[in-house]
Enzyme design. Structure first.
Site, short mmCIF file in Angstrom:
data_model
loop_
_atom_site.label_atom_id
_atom_site.label_comp_id
_atom_site.label_asym_id
_atom_site.label_seq_id
_atom_site.Cartn_x
_atom_site.Cartn_y
_atom_site.Cartn_z
N TYR A 91 8.42 -0.92 -0.23
CA TYR A 91 7.54 -0.05 -0.48
C TYR A 91 7.65 1.07 -1.77
O TYR A 91 6.81 1.68 -1.97
CB TYR A 91 7.58 0.81 0.59
CG TYR A 91 7.26 0.28 2.10
CD1 TYR A 91 6.02 -0.32 2.41
CD2 TYR A 91 8.20 0.10 3.08
CE1 TYR A 91 5.77 -0.86 3.77
CE2 TYR A 91 7.93 -0.60 4.04
CZ TYR A 91 6.87 -1.10 4.41
OH TYR A 91 6.53 -1.95 5.73
N TYR A 465 -0.42 1.43 7.77
CA TYR A 465 0.24 2.59 7.95
C TYR A 465 1.05 2.99 6.68
O TYR A 465 1.62 4.04 7.13
CB TYR A 465 0.75 2.37 9.37
CG TYR A 465 2.26 1.86 9.40
CD1 TYR A 465 3.32 2.61 9.22
CD2 TYR A 465 2.27 0.46 9.08
CE1 TYR A 465 4.69 1.93 9.40
CE2 TYR A 465 3.52 -0.20 9.10
CZ TYR A 465 4.64 0.54 9.04
OH TYR A 465 6.08 0.27 9.02
N ARG A 466 1.35 2.17 5.83
CA ARG A 466 2.41 2.57 4.96
C ARG A 466 2.38 1.59 3.85
O ARG A 466 1.76 0.52 3.95
CB ARG A 466 3.73 2.02 5.66
CG ARG A 466 5.13 2.59 5.10
CD ARG A 466 6.17 2.36 5.91
NE ARG A 466 7.44 2.59 5.37
CZ ARG A 466 8.56 2.39 5.94
NH1 ARG A 466 8.83 1.82 6.96
NH2 ARG A 466 9.83 2.82 5.39
#
Length: 519
Positions: A91, A465-466
């Site tokens: 991420y 969500y991310r």
């Protein structure tokens, strides 16, 4: 020394700010040279080298130093990017949202302040990793379990703030969070919940206090710097029964989750059960090149050979039961009858010399480890980025999303490598896009694929969500109900709480007023 200067900041002001940072934390805790700054990059990034590089880093040891650092950053309007353990890999890792930011590195703040055996919680600082907390609990003879995310080096606080998940019954990490200490952009220190009560005895026991709850406001945001967080821990149960079931067909995914949903909603299966696809599962044991040296997605004949060689299914389902043995055995009959009703299902209660089985068994009982990082060997070259849409534990919905994403992966020449993790009334679908970073075309293909997936998922009603740093703006814009009213609210709050826009500008697509036109 780094040649990068924060955008809009004069070189002389930046130099003065660095000197003042050094006056707070010591010169040896302000990093400006290329070698230490290289640790603040995303080693697995889908972007070309040279993107998202910091100008400097400063590493405080406590709240008082953070307050002074923020005062200096406000005076010179220096954008800073906060990290805890810096292990948010897939991420963006420890990299900033834009090149030129100064890293606020909280890894030195790694105290486990309290472990309460009676009520089952810990109070930790940002730099505490899962492995550190696990080892501490073992050292003091605690009977409490942690709930680790897949890699043991991840941060307890950071993962909860990023809405992360684990694999025990305590798998929803933000739900298990209780009480925060936060330094706001102006240096004011607040405590949420019962922590706001002078002399509070129950800060980590209940989330509730008089007035609004603000804890969620500091997750995936840039409204403050979280410096302490309570996390609920699971008392060691008197029994534990892990299991694995393999399923032969990709389309079995629909039946798997139609069966799983009532078992989860009624807490018959109490943990975060997961259906892992063939390639994710086998990556702990072998590599792609062992079976196929061609380009593009693996042929179906090769996939079947892999499944046969390793006694795996197209889907490999893991779950566990916990509690007194009589209750486990009573519930096990319900679980076994339901999940084994799919034709071709094979049940395993043990698998000798299988690192993937060992890894999952340990993870579901709260033992952090690093086995999952062996997935990096599947392709070679280290590149990976996670696409993480949400959905319901609904069989037809899961199968439709899987088919859509798999099709787009194949269109771009990539294997589908993913898992579906069931929470309570929700599911996380984690797609691991794997690529060799040294292969420019492959890396760019991964980036392009990700952008397509964001757009098509949103069109189908699925949001993430991310996400990775590079896609925060794109994903923020998919939440566009009433002309993006939610993100308008985020930015209105940002303008009030951080008028100089110093805290993690662009985090989750939340930009300060001064940077909105250039974002």
């Amino acid at each position: 020394m780094s040649s990068i200067v924060p955008q809009g900041v004069a070189a002389s002001d930046f130099s003065n700010a660095l000197d003042e940072f050094a006056g707070v934390v010591g010169k040896d805790r302000v990093y400006v040279d290329e070698q230490p700054l290289s640790s603040y990059r995303d080693a697995y990034s889908p972007l070309a080298d040279g993107e998202f590089l910091p100008s400097a880093a400063v590493a405080p040891e406590g709240v008082e130093q953070i307050k002074k650092i923020l005062k200096i950053a406000n005076a010179y309007k220096i954008p800073i990017w906060t990290i805890g353990t810096g292990r948010n890999f897939a991420y963006g890792g420890p990299a900033p949202r834009k090149s030129g930011y100064v890293m606020l590195d909280l890894r030195r703040m790694n105290r486990i302040i309290e472990v309460n055996e009676k009520y089952g919680y810990a109070l930790v600082e940002p730099g505490v990793s899962y492995m550190q907390l696990y080892r501490h609990l073992r050292a003091i003879g605690s009977k409490l379990w942690i709930d680790p995310a897949a890699p043991a080096w991840g941060g307890v606080m950071g993962n909860a703030l990023e809405h992360g998940a684990g694999y025990t019954p305590y798998g929803d990490h933000f739900t298990m969070q209780c009480g925060m200490e936060v330094v706001l952009a102006d240096g004011e220190v607040i405590r949420t919940g019962q922590g706001a009560l002078a002399g509070s005895k129950h800060w980590q026991v209940t989330k509730h206090a008089a007035g609004p709850q603000f804890d969620g406001m500091f997750t995936q945001s840039n409204f403050g710097v979280v410096t302490k967080m309570g996390i609920w821990l699971m008392p060691e149960p008197p029994g534990y029964k892990p299991f694995m079931i393999t399923y032969e067909r990709e389309e079995d995914l629909e039946a798997i989750f139609e069966i799983t949903r009532p078992l989860k909603v009624n807490q018959i299966i109490p943990n975060a059960a997961v259906a892992v696809d063939l390639l994710w599962e086998v990556s702990a044991k072998t590599t792609r090149r062992h079976y196929f040296d061609g380009k593009g997605p693996l042929p179906q004949s090769i996939r079947k050979q892999i499944a046969s060689d390793h006694k795996l299914g197209m889907w490999n389902y893991y779950g566990a039961l916990y509690g007194p043995p009589p209750i486990i055995e009573n519930n096990w009959k319900i679980v076994e009858d339901a999940l084994m009703s799919i034709p071709g299902a094979k049940l395993y209660l043990d698998r000798e010399n299988d690192p993937a089985w060992d890894y999952r068994v340990r993870l579901m009982r709260g033992e952090p480890n690093m086995t999952e990082f062996s997935i990096m060997n599947w392709i070679g070259g280290g590149g990976h980025v996670n696409f993480s849409p949400l959905l319901a534990p609904n069989g037809s919905e899961a199968l439709a999303q899987y088919n859509l994403i798999k099709s787009r992966c194949h269109d771009h020449g990539f294997d589908y490598i993913g898992e579906f993790l069931v929470g309570w009334r929700d599911m996380h679908h984690i797609l691991m896009i794997m690529y060799d970073r040294a292969d420019e075309a492959m890396r760019k293909g991964a980036y392009d694929l990700f952008g397509v997936l964001v757009a098509e998922a949103a069109e189908s009603g699925f949001g993430e969500y991310r996400t990775h740093l590079a896609f925060m703006d794109q994903i923020a814009k998919t939440y566009k109900h009433n002309d993006g009213a939610l993100w308008d609210l985020h930015q209105r709050i940002k303008d009030v709480m951080d008028p100089n826009g110093i805290l993690s500008p662009g985090k989750q697509g939340i930009w300060p007023k001064s940077m909105r036109t250039t974002s």
